[in-house]
Design a protein around this motif. Structure first.
Motif, PDB file in Angstrom:
ATOM      1  N   ARG A 198      37.471  29.438  48.480  1.00 38.99           N
ATOM      2  CA  ARG A 198      38.569  28.514  48.834  1.00 38.99           C
ATOM      3  C   ARG A 198      38.316  27.128  48.247  1.00 38.99           C
ATOM      4  NH1 ARG A 198      43.298  30.532  51.508  1.00 38.99           N
ATOM      5  NH2 ARG A 198      42.682  32.532  52.417  1.00 38.99           N
ATOM      6  N   GLU A 199      37.065  26.693  48.300  1.00 37.11           N
ATOM      7  CA  GLU A 199      36.722  25.361  47.784  1.00 37.11           C
ATOM      8  C   GLU A 199      36.950  25.293  46.272  1.00 37.11           C
ATOM      9  OE1 GLU A 199      35.138  26.035  51.631  1.00 37.11           O
ATOM     10  OE2 GLU A 199      34.760  27.204  49.810  1.00 37.11           O
ATOM     11  N   GLU A 200      36.576  26.349  45.581  1.00 42.47           N
ATOM     12  CA  GLU A 200      36.786  26.389  44.130  1.00 42.47           C
ATOM     13  C   GLU A 200      38.271  26.387  43.790  1.00 42.47           C
ATOM     14  OE1 GLU A 200      32.755  28.627  42.543  1.00 42.47           O
ATOM     15  OE2 GLU A 200      34.366  29.848  43.394  1.00 42.47           O
ATOM     16  N   VAL A 201      39.047  27.122  44.558  1.00 39.66           N
ATOM     17  CA  VAL A 201      40.497  27.133  44.327  1.00 39.66           C
ATOM     18  C   VAL A 201      41.095  25.753  44.574  1.00 39.66           C
ATOM     19  CG1 VAL A 201      42.706  28.043  45.172  1.00 39.66           C
ATOM     20  CG2 VAL A 201      40.799  29.605  44.714  1.00 39.66           C
ATOM     21  N   GLU A 202      40.607  25.050  45.562  1.00 41.74           N
ATOM     22  CA  GLU A 202      41.091  23.683  45.811  1.00 41.74           C
ATOM     23  C   GLU A 202      40.794  22.773  44.622  1.00 41.74           C
ATOM     24  OE1 GLU A 202      43.084  22.269  48.179  1.00 41.74           O
ATOM     25  OE2 GLU A 202      43.367  24.392  48.657  1.00 41.74           O
ATOM     26  N   GLY A 209      40.422  36.019  46.390  1.00 40.26           N
ATOM     27  CA  GLY A 209      39.732  35.064  45.534  1.00 40.26           C
ATOM     28  C   GLY A 209      40.001  35.226  44.047  1.00 40.26           C
ATOM     29  N   LEU A 210      40.913  36.147  43.692  1.00 35.07           N
ATOM     30  CA  LEU A 210      41.269  36.309  42.281  1.00 35.07           C
ATOM     31  C   LEU A 210      42.215  35.188  41.852  1.00 35.07           C
ATOM     32  CD1 LEU A 210      41.148  38.095  39.708  1.00 35.07           C
ATOM     33  CD2 LEU A 210      43.205  39.237  40.553  1.00 35.07           C
ATOM     34  N   VAL A 211      41.916  34.552  40.728  1.00 35.53           N
ATOM     35  CA  VAL A 211      42.805  33.526  40.158  1.00 35.53           C
ATOM     36  C   VAL A 211      43.213  34.000  38.769  1.00 35.53           C
ATOM     37  CG1 VAL A 211      43.068  31.112  39.479  1.00 35.53           C
ATOM     38  CG2 VAL A 211      41.682  31.705  41.482  1.00 35.53           C
TER      39      VAL A 211
END
Length: 257
Positions: A7-11, A195-197
């Motif tokens: 979540r932090e990486e996506v932010e 968590g897939l982007v």
């Protein structure tokens, strides 16, 4: 190997994507007849750098510019140049931002002045297909579900879906696994896990699906030289929902259709 994000990486990706969206908005203000495409590139690069980002595309495998600018029959990977936009052109503007260790990527195709109705429909349908794909980009589905949604939407209009170029995973690298084609079968391909982007990017031609590479080694154009449209968003998939990380809001606030 697929790299899933926290979540932090996506932010963090989302923070960079906001810079990207605003850079697109600055470009959008200048998309009009008489403007040189190299000027659009300058605007984007300056904005990105001024806001703490780095243009993802510049020097990527030797690519010389911050924007991919693809006109009319050019599908993707066109160079900015001294070319002046003309009434009746369409122009795909693709841009990426590298920020705090992560990339984001988005694209938009503009009409310049008075564009033929047939071409305007191509833009409308291609943009719709992006959101049809995003609707299927949910936890538990597969890449083929996204691909089928895009393909089935555009092919009912007789358009050609480009095969040689696809969307992609994105994160610490600009292009990661998995590939995200714009054609395929439901229920096939990698599963969309938490968590897939991915960057979803329909590339759709008014005529044939076939493309050729120009002698510059980068620019891809339609084999029949009919127009092509391209739209793209970066999206994150979580078990409790999918989030579109990039935005076209600033484009649509600043561009007069």
């Amino acid at each position: 190997m697929i790299h899933y994000k926290s979540r932090e990486e996506v932010e963090t990706i989302k923070e960079g994507a906001l810079i990207l969206g605003k850079a697109h908005g600055e470009v959008a203000k200048q998309v009009k007849p008489g403007v040189k495409t190299i000027e659009l590139d300058r605007i984007a690069e300056e904005f990105i750098k001024d806001h703490g980002g780095v243009p993802s595309f510049k020097n990527y495998n030797g690519f010389p510019s911050s924007l991919c600018i693809s006109l009319n029959e050019n599908v993707v990977h066109g160079f900015p140049s001294e070319y002046e936009l003309k009434d009746g052109d369409i122009i795909s503007v693709d841009c990426g931002v590298y920020y705090k260790g992560f990339h984001s990527d988005s694209a938009y195709t503009y009409s310049v002045g008075n564009v033929d109705k047939e071409v305007m429909q191509l833009l409308k349908v291609t943009k719709e297909s992006l959101y049809k794909g995003i609707e299927m980009a949910v936890y538990g589905n597969r890449i083929g579900d996204v691909a089928f949604a895009i393909q089935s939407h555009v092919e009912q209009y007789g358009y050609g879906v480009v095969r040689e170029l696809v969307g992609h995973g994105i994160g610490r690298d600009l292009h990661e696994s998995p590939e995200v084609p714009n054609y395929g079968k439901r229920g096939k391909g990698p599963k969309l896990n938490d968590g897939l982007v991915i960057a979803i990017e329909p590339m759709v031609n008014l005529g044939t699906k076939n493309v050729v590479q120009e002698s510059d080694g980068w620019t891809i154009r339609t084999a029949d030289r009919r127009p092509s449209a391209h739209y793209e968003h970066t999206v994150a998939i979580f078990e409790n929902g999918t989030e579109v990380l990039t935005t076209h809001k600033f484009i649509e606030e600043n561009f007069k259709f």
